[in-house]
Design a protein around this motif. Structure first.
Motif, short mmCIF file in Angstrom:
data_model
loop_
_atom_site.label_atom_id
_atom_site.label_comp_id
_atom_site.label_asym_id
_atom_site.label_seq_id
_atom_site.Cartn_x
_atom_site.Cartn_y
_atom_site.Cartn_z
N THR A 186 0.80 -1.27 -0.21
CA THR A 186 0.12 -0.12 -0.05
C THR A 186 0.93 1.22 0.11
O THR A 186 1.60 1.36 0.93
CB THR A 186 -0.86 -0.02 1.26
OG1 THR A 186 -1.76 -1.08 1.34
CG2 THR A 186 -1.74 1.34 1.31
N PHE A 241 -5.75 -9.62 -0.94
CA PHE A 241 -5.12 -8.84 0.07
C PHE A 241 -5.34 -7.31 -0.37
O PHE A 241 -5.62 -6.52 0.57
CB PHE A 241 -3.48 -8.96 0.23
CG PHE A 241 -3.25 -10.24 1.21
CD1 PHE A 241 -3.38 -10.00 2.43
CD2 PHE A 241 -2.85 -11.60 0.69
CE1 PHE A 241 -3.19 -11.03 3.60
CE2 PHE A 241 -2.69 -12.54 1.66
CZ PHE A 241 -2.74 -12.15 2.97
N GLU A 292 -7.29 -3.98 1.63
CA GLU A 292 -6.47 -2.75 1.94
C GLU A 292 -7.36 -1.71 1.38
O GLU A 292 -7.53 -0.70 1.95
CB GLU A 292 -5.15 -3.00 1.33
CG GLU A 292 -4.11 -3.62 2.09
CD GLU A 292 -3.89 -3.33 3.44
OE1 GLU A 292 -3.03 -2.26 3.45
OE2 GLU A 292 -4.30 -3.75 4.29
N ARG A 310 -5.42 0.48 10.38
CA ARG A 310 -5.28 -1.04 10.01
C ARG A 310 -4.55 -1.48 8.80
O ARG A 310 -4.49 -2.54 8.45
CB ARG A 310 -6.76 -1.64 9.97
CG ARG A 310 -7.64 -1.26 11.06
CD ARG A 310 -7.29 -2.43 12.33
NE ARG A 310 -8.54 -2.44 13.31
CZ ARG A 310 -8.10 -3.09 14.22
NH1 ARG A 310 -7.15 -4.25 14.54
NH2 ARG A 310 -8.83 -3.27 15.41
N ARG A 369 -1.96 -2.20 5.92
CA ARG A 369 -0.51 -3.10 6.36
C ARG A 369 0.61 -2.07 5.66
O ARG A 369 0.50 -1.41 4.75
CB ARG A 369 -0.82 -4.31 5.29
CG ARG A 369 0.40 -5.13 5.36
CD ARG A 369 0.51 -6.23 4.46
NE ARG A 369 0.22 -5.95 3.15
CZ ARG A 369 -0.92 -6.09 2.52
NH1 ARG A 369 -1.88 -6.37 2.77
NH2 ARG A 369 -0.86 -5.51 0.91
N ARG A 370 1.53 -2.03 6.51
CA ARG A 370 2.49 -1.46 6.17
C ARG A 370 3.93 -2.31 5.58
O ARG A 370 4.24 -3.36 6.19
CB ARG A 370 3.17 -0.37 7.39
CG ARG A 370 2.39 0.61 7.99
CD ARG A 370 1.84 1.80 6.77
NE ARG A 370 0.96 2.55 7.31
CZ ARG A 370 1.05 4.01 7.33
NH1 ARG A 370 2.45 4.51 7.30
NH2 ARG A 370 0.09 4.72 7.76
N LEU A 426 4.13 -7.22 1.43
CA LEU A 426 3.71 -8.71 1.25
C LEU A 426 4.18 -9.46 0.50
O LEU A 426 3.92 -8.93 -0.89
CB LEU A 426 2.09 -8.70 1.87
CG LEU A 426 1.50 -10.12 1.78
CD1 LEU A 426 1.96 -10.49 3.46
CD2 LEU A 426 -0.18 -9.99 1.82
N GLN A 486 5.91 -10.74 5.42
CA GLN A 486 5.98 -9.39 5.52
C GLN A 486 7.24 -8.73 5.72
O GLN A 486 7.91 -8.99 6.86
CB GLN A 486 4.95 -8.89 6.57
CG GLN A 486 5.02 -7.49 7.02
CD GLN A 486 3.71 -7.11 6.11
OE1 GLN A 486 2.81 -7.69 5.79
NE2 GLN A 486 3.99 -5.55 5.78
N ASP A 488 9.48 -5.51 6.36
CA ASP A 488 9.20 -4.03 6.71
C ASP A 488 9.83 -3.14 5.70
O ASP A 488 10.77 -3.54 5.07
CB ASP A 488 10.10 -4.12 8.18
CG ASP A 488 9.25 -4.74 9.21
OD1 ASP A 488 7.93 -4.85 9.17
OD2 ASP A 488 9.83 -4.98 10.16
#
Length: 348
Positions: free
Chosen positions: A161, A202, A206, A217, A219-220, A223, A234, A236
């Motif tokens: 995202t 997914f 989002e 909520r 996702r950062r 993925l 996941q 980072d």
């Protein structure tokens, strides 16, 4: 409960997806870029969730090999030689008639992107090449629009995202695009349908979070999954855009401004080249041209496109021509050969 919202009752029972959130979905405009494997799953999920307006932009038409993974199409769409965007519009109208679907049969490029994206609240990635994705990334960063990236090839999928100004953009994450021929494509390694469906699901989740206002909520990071190896990771990402990124930090939009990219594009899995003449000319009379091309082989024509089989230089090419002059030449991955076929049968 408002009768128009009855169909979303099970969705509205969820925390964070109350009546007000559902109304926000209904008031949103989402641009889906590409209507192949990823785009059909995303469009299906967002229409069923009640997103009010979907703008689906795709340059291609439905083929038999699409049906393995592109969930909105069937054999009749193949027989009718329908453009993917139009076939999706018709199917979604039967799934949820309260959702407005705008079908745009066109290529996304530097000249057309802003026009097709006008009024969109966010961008959903159903694309199949880095050039188009970096074009979308440029526009998202320039306009400050959320961009929901997804990609799938082989048995792998990935999603991220992109929130301009808050998260790294696509160029921050991936750097320069791979040189032609060096990146894996569905043509070279194939594609597993469930990998597409899962990563696009997914992506849809989002989008629903964003539109519902559940931004905390989201996702950062990136993925990634591999269904064959049973791997889900996941990764980072940095908390802010890369200070060296030419797009985020340098405010250079090379793809959107036409300084990067090309007018001839090899298509994933198709042994085909798309040609877009520059500048685009007047609309082509497809029916008239069909009469001429019928001398060279079988021709199909409708309001959206012309398709002809052409024997030339000991090979058989399939020409798919659209009213704006854009063409897909199947039977070659060589841009110069595709241009020669176009010049001979369509004109330059």
């Amino acid at each position: 409960m408002n009768d128009s919202l009855d169909r979303y009752h099970r969705q509205m029972l969820l925390p964070g997806l109350d009546r007000a959130a559902q109304q926000r979905l209904a008031g949103a405009t989402v641009m889906i870029m590409g209507c192949g494997a990823l785009g059909t799953v995303a469009a299906d999920g967002l229409a069923r969730a009640g997103v009010g307006h979907l703008v689906i932009v795709d340059r291609d038409f439905v083929e038999l090999t699409n049906l393995q993974r592109q969930v909105l199409f069937d054999e009749q769409d193949v027989a009718d030689a329908l453009p993917k965007a139009e076939a999706a519009r018709r199917k979604l109208a039967r799934i949820n008639s309260s959702v407005k679907v705008t079908a745009v049969v066109d290529d996304l490029n530097a000249a057309s992107f802003a026009r097709h994206a006008a009024g969109a609240d966010l961008l959903v990635d159903g694309l199949d090449n880095f050039e188009a994705r970096y074009l979308a990334n440029d526009y998202a960063v320039r306009e400050g629009l959320p961009y929901f990236y997804a990609g799938a090839v082989g048995t792998e999928g990935m999603a991220a995202t992109i929130l301009p100004g808050q998260t790294p953009c696509l160029r921050c994450l991936f750097g320069p695009p791979p040189p032609p021929g060096q990146g894996a494509t569905c043509d070279t390694v194939g594609v597993l349908g469930p990998a597409v469906s899962i990563i696009a699901a997914f992506q849809v989740a989002e989008v629903i979070k964003w539109l519902a206002g559940a931004h905390e909520r989201l996702r950062r990071g990136l993925l990634t999954l591999d269904l064959w190896d049973n791997r889900l990771l996941q990764l980072d990402a940095a908390d802010a855009p890369d200070s060296d990124c030419p797009c985020c930090s340098g405010r250079r939009f090379d793809y959107l401004e036409g300084d990067a990219g090309a007018s001839a594009t090899s298509l994933c899995g198709r042994d085909a080249v798309q040609l877009r003449p520059r500048p685009a000319g007047a609309a082509i009379d497809l029916a008239a041209l069909a009469g001429h091309l019928g001398k060279h082989g079988p021709v199909k024509v409708n309001d959206f496109m012309l398709r002809a089989e052409l024997g030339d230089r000991g090979k058989v090419f399939e020409l798919s021509l659209f009213p704006d002059g854009r063409a897909i030449i199947k039977g070659t991955d060589d841009a110069s050969e595709a241009r020669a076929v176009y010049a001979k049968y369509v004109g330059s």
